[in-house]
Write a protein that holds these residues in place. Structure first.
Motif, PDB file in Angstrom:
ATOM      1  N   ILE A 184       0.841  -1.201   0.000  1.00  0.00           N
ATOM      2  CA  ILE A 184       0.000   0.000   0.000  1.00  0.00           C
ATOM      3  C   ILE A 184       0.875   1.249   0.000  1.00  0.00           C
ATOM      4  N   ILE A 185       1.921   1.240   0.842  1.00  0.00           N
ATOM      5  CA  ILE A 185       2.803   2.397   0.936  1.00  0.00           C
ATOM      6  C   ILE A 185       3.589   2.581  -0.355  1.00  0.00           C
ATOM      7  N   GLY A 186       4.076   1.468  -0.931  1.00  0.00           N
ATOM      8  CA  GLY A 186       4.777   1.562  -2.210  1.00  0.00           C
ATOM      9  C   GLY A 186       3.893   2.163  -3.284  1.00  0.00           C
ATOM     10  N   ASN A 187       2.644   1.758  -3.321  1.00  0.00           N
ATOM     11  CA  ASN A 187       1.686   2.326  -4.272  1.00  0.00           C
ATOM     12  C   ASN A 187       1.430   3.805  -3.978  1.00  0.00           C
ATOM     13  N   LEU A 188       1.329   4.134  -2.683  1.00  0.00           N
ATOM     14  CA  LEU A 188       1.105   5.519  -2.275  1.00  0.00           C
ATOM     15  C   LEU A 188       2.250   6.413  -2.728  1.00  0.00           C
ATOM     16  N   TRP A 189       3.455   5.836  -2.729  1.00  0.00           N
ATOM     17  CA  TRP A 189       4.650   6.583  -3.136  1.00  0.00           C
ATOM     18  C   TRP A 189       5.020   6.340  -4.593  1.00  0.00           C
ATOM     19  N   ASN A 190       4.058   5.840  -5.350  1.00  0.00           N
ATOM     20  CA  ASN A 190       4.165   5.747  -6.814  1.00  0.00           C
ATOM     21  C   ASN A 190       5.299   4.849  -7.295  1.00  0.00           C
ATOM     22  N   SER A 191       5.463   3.730  -6.631  1.00  0.00           N
ATOM     23  CA  SER A 191       6.445   2.767  -7.114  1.00  0.00           C
ATOM     24  C   SER A 191       5.913   2.116  -8.387  1.00  0.00           C
ATOM     25  N   PRO A 192       6.695   2.137  -9.472  1.00  0.00           N
ATOM     26  CA  PRO A 192       6.211   1.552 -10.731  1.00  0.00           C
ATOM     27  C   PRO A 192       6.471   0.062 -10.829  1.00  0.00           C
ATOM     28  N   ASP A 193       7.134  -0.494  -9.835  1.00  0.00           N
ATOM     29  CA  ASP A 193       7.577  -1.886  -9.922  1.00  0.00           C
ATOM     30  C   ASP A 193       6.791  -2.751  -8.953  1.00  0.00           C
ATOM     31  N   SER A 194       6.363  -3.912  -9.412  1.00  0.00           N
ATOM     32  CA  SER A 194       5.585  -4.813  -8.561  1.00  0.00           C
ATOM     33  C   SER A 194       6.455  -5.502  -7.514  1.00  0.00           C
ATOM     34  N   SER A 195       7.778  -5.352  -7.637  1.00  0.00           N
ATOM     35  CA  SER A 195       8.673  -6.020  -6.693  1.00  0.00           C
ATOM     36  C   SER A 195       9.107  -5.102  -5.559  1.00  0.00           C
ATOM     37  N   THR A 196       8.324  -4.079  -5.283  1.00  0.00           N
ATOM     38  CA  THR A 196       8.606  -3.195  -4.147  1.00  0.00           C
ATOM     39  C   THR A 196       8.811  -4.030  -2.887  1.00  0.00           C
ATOM     40  N   VAL A 197       9.857  -3.698  -2.125  1.00  0.00           N
ATOM     41  CA  VAL A 197      10.126  -4.408  -0.877  1.00  0.00           C
ATOM     42  C   VAL A 197      10.292  -3.388   0.242  1.00  0.00           C
ATOM     43  N   GLY A 198      10.064  -3.842   1.453  1.00  0.00           N
ATOM     44  CA  GLY A 198      10.227  -2.963   2.601  1.00  0.00           C
ATOM     45  C   GLY A 198       9.848  -3.687   3.867  1.00  0.00           C
ATOM     46  N   THR A 244      -0.809   6.031  13.587  1.00  0.00           N
ATOM     47  CA  THR A 244      -0.740   4.813  14.386  1.00  0.00           C
ATOM     48  C   THR A 244      -0.134   5.101  15.758  1.00  0.00           C
ATOM     49  N   PRO A 245      -0.271   4.156  16.709  1.00  0.00           N
ATOM     50  CA  PRO A 245       0.371   4.319  18.019  1.00  0.00           C
ATOM     51  C   PRO A 245       1.894   4.345  17.879  1.00  0.00           C
ATOM     52  N   LEU A 246       2.543   4.878  18.897  1.00  0.00           N
ATOM     53  CA  LEU A 246       3.999   4.998  18.891  1.00  0.00           C
ATOM     54  C   LEU A 246       4.691   3.651  18.676  1.00  0.00           C
ATOM     55  N   GLY A 247       5.770   3.697  17.895  1.00  0.00           N
ATOM     56  CA  GLY A 247       6.558   2.494  17.654  1.00  0.00           C
ATOM     57  C   GLY A 247       6.380   1.923  16.274  1.00  0.00           C
ATOM     58  N   CYS A 248       6.017   2.785  15.291  1.00  0.00           N
ATOM     59  CA  CYS A 248       5.776   2.286  13.931  1.00  0.00           C
ATOM     60  C   CYS A 248       6.481   3.173  12.910  1.00  0.00           C
ATOM     61  N   GLY A 249       7.398   2.571  12.175  1.00  0.00           N
ATOM     62  CA  GLY A 249       8.040   3.260  11.064  1.00  0.00           C
ATOM     63  C   GLY A 249       8.049   2.353   9.843  1.00  0.00           C
ATOM     64  N   TRP A 250       8.439   2.916   8.699  1.00  0.00           N
ATOM     65  CA  TRP A 250       8.444   2.144   7.457  1.00  0.00           C
ATOM     66  C   TRP A 250       9.632   2.542   6.595  1.00  0.00           C
ATOM     67  N   VAL A 251      10.255   1.564   5.964  1.00  0.00           N
ATOM     68  CA  VAL A 251      11.235   1.828   4.918  1.00  0.00           C
ATOM     69  C   VAL A 251      10.857   0.980   3.720  1.00  0.00           C
ATOM     70  N   VAL A 252      10.863   1.605   2.555  1.00  0.00           N
ATOM     71  CA  VAL A 252      10.473   0.921   1.314  1.00  0.00           C
ATOM     72  C   VAL A 252      11.526   1.197   0.251  1.00  0.00           C
ATOM     73  N   TRP A 253      11.940   0.130  -0.440  1.00  0.00           N
ATOM     74  CA  TRP A 253      12.838   0.248  -1.586  1.00  0.00           C
ATOM     75  C   TRP A 253      12.020   0.072  -2.856  1.00  0.00           C
ATOM     76  N   ASN A 254      12.397   0.791  -3.875  1.00  0.00           N
ATOM     77  CA  ASN A 254      11.619   0.775  -5.111  1.00  0.00           C
ATOM     78  C   ASN A 254      11.591  -0.615  -5.743  1.00  0.00           C
TER      79      ASN A 254
END
Length: 463
Positions: free
Chosen positions: A104-118, A278-288
């Motif tokens: 969802i986040i990869g899509n939100l950030w306009n990743s064009p690749d279906s292999s988005t990882v994070g 969200t409640p405290l303690g949540c972050g995200w990292v996504v690679w294209n």
């Protein structure tokens, strides 16, 4: 007194928690007592202590979400309190929910690749470090292929939050930070290009500066690096620190190009516990793409019940925050997030306009085009009996926590005051805040501070 204790022991049910032994004598604060205490008694004592903390609703210094009154959030957190998110073999559905969030986040950030990882992290600081480590690993790999030395990696950033200073220190990287100037508070392509070279593992623009709430121009920086590559042959990737803006810009400023629409952007970090609600303690990292996450960062372990890959810095992590992030995505959708954040922006603009009307402040950021909030300074010619540290301290008497701080290197003579608006704030609260600002100014008119607090004594900013 001894007879009183004896009577209590004989008739325990007749006395409430505030007549028990732990409430009649000071508790042992710094070492374990020999005997246990009743759970309700200790619970009440701790609740009483926590009353001395500030009121989260009035904390306009933090970026972190403080309004978690949604009953569903509480239920979901309780349902996950015993689950270790890292143990994907034991909790496969929670792992599936994390995977859905990444997509969802990869899509939100306009990743064009279906292999988005994070992956999820305990906050954007851990996420930033994972993104930075991937840049370093890729740089080392490429340098080795070229037969060049790998002993002097550097990272170029604008004025950044302390997590990047930690990253550089912990992982032996030279941090080249573009300093603020009085007439330039963000990193621009010109200053960035003066610092990059063949040892630069990446450039980190910030989408939502901690100090001013503004966005750095990621697109302009990417285009400058495109030109730099054509002229020098040196390729330099971008990691975007979108700790706050990653869950704001897609909804409020969708036309700003800062994300995976730029091929040079390889990874992005964000805080779910800020504008992700969200409640405290949540972050995200996504690679294209999968290729942007170096395989050296992925570990496969099998001692939790099954073979599983992991690439977070922590190996025990609660999963409730991730489930709540997914809940927020499903519940609010794009339009819901847009309405929530636009409401916060409107409150920030209102406060900025009212602060400007007072006549002694200049706005550095008026609430438009960046994060929800506003930043101001005292006018240079303002003749008042206080500084912004004094004002911040005075506002605490009414429960408000308002950040006041000097800007970083090369702009340290500028002291600003900043208000961050988050979900759970209302126009009535904004009006009460302005009334208390005016009330505080009236107080200083009658009781001027002789010297006021110095910058080092004043309240610092909160991330």
């Amino acid at each position: 007194m001894s007879l009183h204790f004896v009577d209590q022991e004989k008739n325990k049910s007749c006395f409430d928690v505030y007549t028990k032994r732990a409430t009649l004598l000071p508790i042992s604060k710094y070492k374990l007592e020999d005997e246990p205490q009743e759970s309700k008694v200790i619970r009440n004592l701790l609740i009483d202590e926590l009353l001395l903390d500030g009121n989260a609703k009035q904390n306009l210094a933090t970026f972190c979400q403080t309004d978690l009154s949604d009953e569903s959030i509480q239920i979901l957190m309780n349902a996950c309190v015993q689950k270790n998110l890292i143990d994907k073999d034991e909790y496969p559905q929670m792992a599936e929910i994390e995977k859905r969030c990444v997509n969802i986040i990869g899509n939100l950030w306009n990743s064009p690749d279906s292999s988005t990882v994070g992956c999820s992290t305990t906050g954007s600081s851990e996420a930033a470090m994972l993104g930075g480590l991937a840049l370093k690993k890729k740089w080392i790999e490429n340098r080795k292929k070229q037969g060049k030395p790998i002993d002097k990696p550097n990272l170029v950033t604008g004025p950044v939050q302390v997590c990047w200073h930690k990253f550089a220190l912990y992982f032996d990287i030279e941090l080249r930070e573009v300093p603020m100037e009085e007439n330039r508070l963000c990193m621009t392509p010109k200053e960035m290009l003066e610092l990059v070279d063949e040892n630069t593992i990446g450039v980190v623009p910030t989408l939502g500066l901690t100090f001013t709430l503004q966005y750095e121009n990621v697109k302009a920086i990417a285009e400058a690096l495109d030109k730099y590559e054509k002229e020098t042959g040196i390729y330099i990737p971008i990691h975007v620190d979108a700790a706050s803006g990653g869950f704001v810009a897609p909804f409020l400023q969708p036309d700003i190009v800062w994300d995976f629409r730029l091929s040079r952007v390889k990874s992005i970090n964000a805080s779910g516990h800020k504008f992700g609600l969200t409640p405290l303690g949540c972050g995200w990292v996504v690679w294209n793409t999968k290729q942007d996450l170096h395989p050296d960062l992925v570990f496969n372990v099998n001692y939790l019940g099954g073979n599983m890959p992991t690439f977070s810095l922590n190996f025990s992590k609660p999963g409730g925050q991730v489930v709540c992030q997914y809940y927020n995505f499903l519940r609010h959708g794009r339009s819901g997030f847009t309405i929530i954040h636009q409401t916060c922006v409107d409150h920030g603009i209102f406060i900025g306009e009212e602060v400007k009307k007072i006549g002694i402040f200049d706005l550095i950021y008026d609430g438009r085009g960046g994060l929800p909030g506003v930043v101001w300074v005292l006018k240079k010619d303002a003749k008042v009996g206080f500084n912004l540290f004094d004002l911040s301290e005075r506002m605490r008497s009414r429960g408000w926590q308002v950040a006041a701080y000097a800007l970083p290197k090369n702009a340290q003579n500028i002291v600003v005051q900043r208000v961050v608006i988050r979900h759970g704030f209302s126009r009535d609260m904004a009006q009460m805040f302005i009334e208390d600002i005016n009330r505080s100014i009236d107080y200083f008119a009658k009781h001027p501070m002789v010297s006021g607090l110095t910058q080092s004594e004043g309240q610092t900013f909160h991330h």
